[in-house]
Design a protein around this motif. Sequence first.
Motif, PDB file in Angstrom:
ATOM      1  N   ILE A 196       0.838  -1.206   0.000  1.00 19.50           N
ATOM      2  CA  ILE A 196       0.000   0.000   0.000  1.00 19.50           C
ATOM      3  C   ILE A 196       0.871   1.255   0.000  1.00 19.50           C
ATOM      4  CG2 ILE A 196      -1.626   1.364   1.372  1.00 19.50           C
ATOM      5  CD1 ILE A 196      -3.019  -0.885   0.057  1.00 19.50           C
ATOM      6  N   LEU A 222       2.448   1.848  -3.391  1.00 18.62           N
ATOM      7  CA  LEU A 222       1.479   2.385  -4.341  1.00 18.62           C
ATOM      8  C   LEU A 222       1.239   3.870  -4.093  1.00 18.62           C
ATOM      9  CD1 LEU A 222      -1.149  -0.512  -4.421  1.00 18.62           C
ATOM     10  CD2 LEU A 222       0.366   0.164  -6.293  1.00 18.62           C
ATOM     11  N   SER A 236      -3.439   9.100  -4.976  1.00 12.99           N
ATOM     12  CA  SER A 236      -3.674   8.670  -3.595  1.00 12.99           C
ATOM     13  C   SER A 236      -3.642   9.819  -2.594  1.00 12.99           C
ATOM     14  CB  SER A 236      -2.619   7.619  -3.203  1.00 12.99           C
ATOM     15  OG  SER A 236      -1.295   8.133  -3.377  1.00 12.99           O
ATOM     16  N   LEU A 250      -6.525   5.348  -0.224  1.00 11.12           N
ATOM     17  CA  LEU A 250      -5.990   4.047   0.182  1.00 11.12           C
ATOM     18  C   LEU A 250      -6.052   3.830   1.696  1.00 11.12           C
ATOM     19  CD1 LEU A 250      -2.801   3.869  -2.094  1.00 11.12           C
ATOM     20  CD2 LEU A 250      -4.992   2.718  -2.465  1.00 11.12           C
ATOM     21  N   VAL A 285      -8.182   0.818   3.341  1.00 12.98           N
ATOM     22  CA  VAL A 285      -7.571  -0.497   3.148  1.00 12.98           C
ATOM     23  C   VAL A 285      -6.344  -0.646   4.050  1.00 12.98           C
ATOM     24  CG1 VAL A 285      -6.480  -2.056   1.510  1.00 12.98           C
ATOM     25  CG2 VAL A 285      -8.387  -0.619   0.783  1.00 12.98           C
ATOM     26  N   ARG A 286      -5.546   0.398   4.114  1.00 10.73           N
ATOM     27  CA  ARG A 286      -4.351   0.325   4.955  1.00 10.73           C
ATOM     28  C   ARG A 286      -4.724   0.114   6.420  1.00 10.73           C
ATOM     29  NH1 ARG A 286      -0.195   2.382   7.873  1.00 10.73           N
ATOM     30  NH2 ARG A 286       1.908   2.135   6.967  1.00 10.73           N
ATOM     31  N   MET A 302      -2.266  -9.076  -3.293  1.00  6.02           N
ATOM     32  CA  MET A 302      -3.271  -8.070  -2.965  1.00  6.02           C
ATOM     33  C   MET A 302      -4.497  -8.205  -3.869  1.00  6.02           C
ATOM     34  SD  MET A 302      -3.501  -5.425  -0.778  1.00  6.02           S
ATOM     35  CE  MET A 302      -1.963  -4.519  -0.569  1.00  6.02           C
ATOM     36  N   THR A 315     -12.262   0.018  -1.939  1.00  5.88           N
ATOM     37  CA  THR A 315     -11.127  -0.584  -2.653  1.00  5.88           C
ATOM     38  C   THR A 315     -11.060  -0.178  -4.120  1.00  5.88           C
ATOM     39  OG1 THR A 315     -12.451  -2.571  -3.131  1.00  5.88           O
ATOM     40  CG2 THR A 315     -11.108  -2.599  -1.128  1.00  5.88           C
ATOM     41  N   LEU A 373      -7.659   1.334  -4.954  1.00  9.33           N
ATOM     42  CA  LEU A 373      -6.639   0.282  -4.849  1.00  9.33           C
ATOM     43  C   LEU A 373      -6.654  -0.603  -6.087  1.00  9.33           C
ATOM     44  CD1 LEU A 373      -4.516  -1.346  -3.301  1.00  9.33           C
ATOM     45  CD2 LEU A 373      -6.392  -2.597  -2.209  1.00  9.33           C
ATOM     46  N   LEU A 417      -3.453  -1.015  -8.528  1.00 14.66           N
ATOM     47  CA  LEU A 417      -2.860  -2.348  -8.661  1.00 14.66           C
ATOM     48  C   LEU A 417      -2.776  -2.749 -10.132  1.00 14.66           C
ATOM     49  CD1 LEU A 417      -4.531  -4.350  -5.744  1.00 14.66           C
ATOM     50  CD2 LEU A 417      -2.111  -3.742  -5.939  1.00 14.66           C
TER      51      LEU A 417
END
Length: 312
Positions: free
Chosen positions: A93, A96, A104, A109, A112-113, A238, A255, A258, A262
């Motif tokens: 994370i 990214l 971001s 994010l 999720v983190r 992930m 998400t 993310l 990804l």
Amino acid sequence: MSFRIDPRLPLTGEVRRILAEEIGKALGHLETAREKPEQGLHKCRKRLKSVRALLRLVRSGDEPFCQTENQCYKQVSALLAGPREATALIETIDRLAAAFPEQSAGGGLDPVRDRLVLRQHELHGGAGLDAAIGAAAAACREALERVERLALPDQPEQAADILADGARATLRRARKALDKAGSRGEADDFHDLRKAAKTHSMHLSLLGRLWPTPIKARRKAVDEMGEQLGDLHDVFVMRALLDADGEPLGSPEDTKLLAKLLKRSEKSLRKTCLADAAELFGDSPKRSTRKLARKVRDDLVGPQEDAPASAG
């Protein structure tokens, strides 16, 4: 001492020495992991990979020992995989966020983190981690006692063939994985390529005094590619979690960013890793190691005559 085979000494004694040193360091990292799991687990698993790379290098010299011990360390590493992966996902994370700062910047994010940090705390704070560390440490201590059972041919020509065979086998694994990654492109193909690259890097270290070509630049390139393949592996892990039942990383709304990042990261890493691997592993493994075998023989023939006898 060092993670490098000394050509002036008998092969059996050198391999026993390195095995004992690496296992001892792994045990030290396991103790650290009780208080600092993020650091200790990662370093321990790296030492176990070094041990397995050495066993692969000399496997043809004592196949029963190397096969049995390699399986042992594979199982020990598996005990620690879950807690280590929890940290690796958080690092993914953060990579990214650093790679795509504009997208971001709004904190997309963060949900999720936060979930991954909570998951990490649960894994690292439970009794399961202590049990895994205890089982891993016990297995390593038992393996340390078995090191003296290793018996390799110490005659120069036989030692040369063993080292060349091990190096060549890993290069073949890398070439096969590269072909599959390029044609099929499954996550497992890239994971196999990563494992072969890591092993080859360690072989370059072990054979630092014997490899026939300038290895510093090659070692650097292999390590850089290994890191990129590691990042790609984390992306695959992930993405699998994103698709898993129960939405372990959060709702589709949480998400969304993310998933987008990804996908972009995976596309870039795939392209870079395939290009770099083709440059490093495109040559015939047989041709790459023929010079190694010849040089090992030349370097070992003289020193072996005056070297101390192997223990055991």
